[in-house]
Design a protein around this motif. Structure first.
Motif, PDB file in Angstrom:
ATOM      1  N   THR A  90       5.185  -5.581  -8.649  1.00  0.00           N
ATOM      2  CA  THR A  90       5.142  -5.434 -10.106  1.00  0.00           C
ATOM      3  C   THR A  90       6.424  -4.770 -10.453  1.00  0.00           C
ATOM      4  N   LYS A  94       6.101  -3.258  -5.802  1.00  0.00           N
ATOM      5  CA  LYS A  94       4.963  -2.926  -5.235  1.00  0.00           C
ATOM      6  C   LYS A  94       4.829  -4.854  -5.536  1.00  0.00           C
ATOM      7  N   VAL A  96       1.307  -5.948  -5.341  1.00  0.00           N
ATOM      8  CA  VAL A  96      -0.001  -5.983  -5.636  1.00  0.00           C
ATOM      9  C   VAL A  96      -1.091  -6.661  -5.482  1.00  0.00           C
ATOM     10  N   LEU A 118       3.681  -0.356 -11.010  1.00  0.00           N
ATOM     11  CA  LEU A 118       2.277   0.064 -10.617  1.00  0.00           C
ATOM     12  C   LEU A 118       1.764   1.278 -11.461  1.00  0.00           C
ATOM     13  N   LYS A 122      -1.669   0.927 -12.726  1.00  0.00           N
ATOM     14  CA  LYS A 122      -2.887   1.861 -11.984  1.00  0.00           C
ATOM     15  C   LYS A 122      -3.314   2.493 -13.122  1.00  0.00           C
ATOM     16  N   THR A 149      -3.210  -2.227  -4.664  1.00  0.00           N
ATOM     17  CA  THR A 149      -1.914  -2.190  -3.771  1.00  0.00           C
ATOM     18  C   THR A 149      -2.606  -3.218  -2.577  1.00  0.00           C
ATOM     19  N   ASP A 151      -1.130  -2.459   0.684  1.00  0.00           N
ATOM     20  CA  ASP A 151      -1.433  -0.782   1.278  1.00  0.00           C
ATOM     21  C   ASP A 151      -2.808  -0.859   1.159  1.00  0.00           C
ATOM     22  N   GLU A 152      -2.932  -0.654   0.204  1.00  0.00           N
ATOM     23  CA  GLU A 152      -4.237   0.085  -0.258  1.00  0.00           C
ATOM     24  C   GLU A 152      -5.494  -0.590   0.160  1.00  0.00           C
ATOM     25  N   LYS A 183       5.571  -6.261   4.447  1.00  0.00           N
ATOM     26  CA  LYS A 183       4.396  -5.149   4.694  1.00  0.00           C
ATOM     27  C   LYS A 183       3.225  -5.689   5.952  1.00  0.00           C
TER      28      LYS A 183
END
Ligand code: G3P
Ligand code: CA
Length: 323
Positions: A90, A94, A96, A118, A122, A149, A151-152, A183
């Motif tokens: 992003t 971030k 995504v 982000l 979102k 993301t 992470d999610e 990550k």
């Protein structure tokens, strides 16, 4: 929705715990790649990839909006071996999960994904478009789906799933390789054998290989007819000559940094690879994964050729042929 334990990057599970969790959450993914020592992680994954892999392209994206939690959950529940996804950055850096360079096809916004933060992304609805495009598959549950993301995704599936992540359009996502590696390490995805990284960009893969030699990589290839000589095929980024002219040295050069290739099968209704192409790649120590195949007759043809994996929007169809 299945009940699933939330994953924390601070928590990593040994093989036995991972297997127990996979059983606990009902239909789990292949869990053969488990906590390996740093030196053996890549070899372990090479061994795992000797088996045929069902690769859920953007999740079960034929049955739910691509790259959403709904699509990934459905693929996971169906029993796909890998969740395939495209990673981008992003405007505020971030990571995504999103395929296109622009957001209009699969959201209610417009413009380039990299121009948005982000928080702005979102606010988008990345599910309703699917109901309009595929009324026969429409589900009110898809309305208002959120862009994810990375992470999610990792927090949702943790080490129960395996991830086949594309470093997408590195020229539009400067710093993508560094962010992705950080990550993957944060969530212990490399040494635990949970991830493959794919890209059409050879420079991007070479950078990843230099930074993390244990990370298994797949070189994506896209073959199409040469406009000036339709009898000849070309490869999009010139990593190899056309699939009908590729030689052992071309494949050996890829095998220096990658465990496999990902190739298209069809261009405008015509096959662009053959059984010989598959065999030659495999003879040069490359696994062959083919995208994106949704028709069962096509799947069966590729299985007959002995390919090592297929990307599909319908993992359930492929699983009917392979299990
Ligand atoms: O990553 C394999 C395949 O997904 C490549 O094509 O455009 O769907 O990312 P694309
Ligand atoms: Ca992809």
């Amino acid at each position: 929705m299945i009940r699933r334990l939330r994953f924390s990057p601070a928590l990593t599970f040994p093989a036995s715990a991972g297997s127990l969790m996979a059983g606990f959450v009902a239909v789990g993914m292949a869990s053969s790649a488990v906590a390996a020592s740093p030196t053996s992680a890549l070899d372990q994954q090479r061994d795992d990839l000797a088996a045929f892999q069902v690769i859920a392209h953007r999740g079960a994206s034929g049955q739910a909006p691509e790259s959403t939690l709904e699509a990934f959950t459905l693929a996971y529940e169906q029993g796909a071996d890998y969740l395939e996804m495209d990673a981008q950055l992003t405007a505020d850096g971030k990571l995504v999960v999103f395929h296109d360079d622009t957001i209009e096809r699969t959201s209610d916004g417009t413009g380039h994904i990299n121009d948005y933060t982000l928080a702005e992304l979102k606010a988008l609805d990345v599910g309703s478009w699917f109901n309009e495009a595929h009324p026969e598959q429409a589900d009110t549950a898809f309305e208002g789906a959120n862009l994810l993301t990375l992470d999610e995704v990792f927090e949702e599936f943790g080490h129960d799933a395996r991830y086949y992540i594309e470093a997408k359009s590195p020229e539009l996502n400067p710093g993508l390789e560094e962010a992705l590696l950080a990550k993957l390490k944060e969530y212990d995805m490399i040494q635990s054998g949970r991830v493959l990284v794919q890209s059409f960009s050879q420079p991007s893969l070479l950078e990843l290989h230099e930074q993390s030699p244990s990370l298994p990589l797949v070189q994506l290839l896209w073959y199409y007819p040469d406009e000036e000589n339709a009898a000849q095929l070309k490869e999009w980024t010139g990593v190899t000559p056309g699939s009908n002219r590729v030689d052992d040295a071309d494949f050996a050069a890829i095998a220096d940094y990658a465990v496999g290739i990902g190739s298209n099968y069809i261009y405008e209704d015509e096959p662009v690879i053959s059984a010989d192409f598959v065999q030659q790649a495999q003879d040069n120590d490359l696994r062959v994964h083919v995208y994106t195949v949704n028709d069962k007759a096509d799947m069966q043809q590729l299985l007959d050729w002995g390919v090592d994996g297929i990307f599909t929007n319908y993992p359930d169809r492929l699983l009917e042929l392979t299990r």
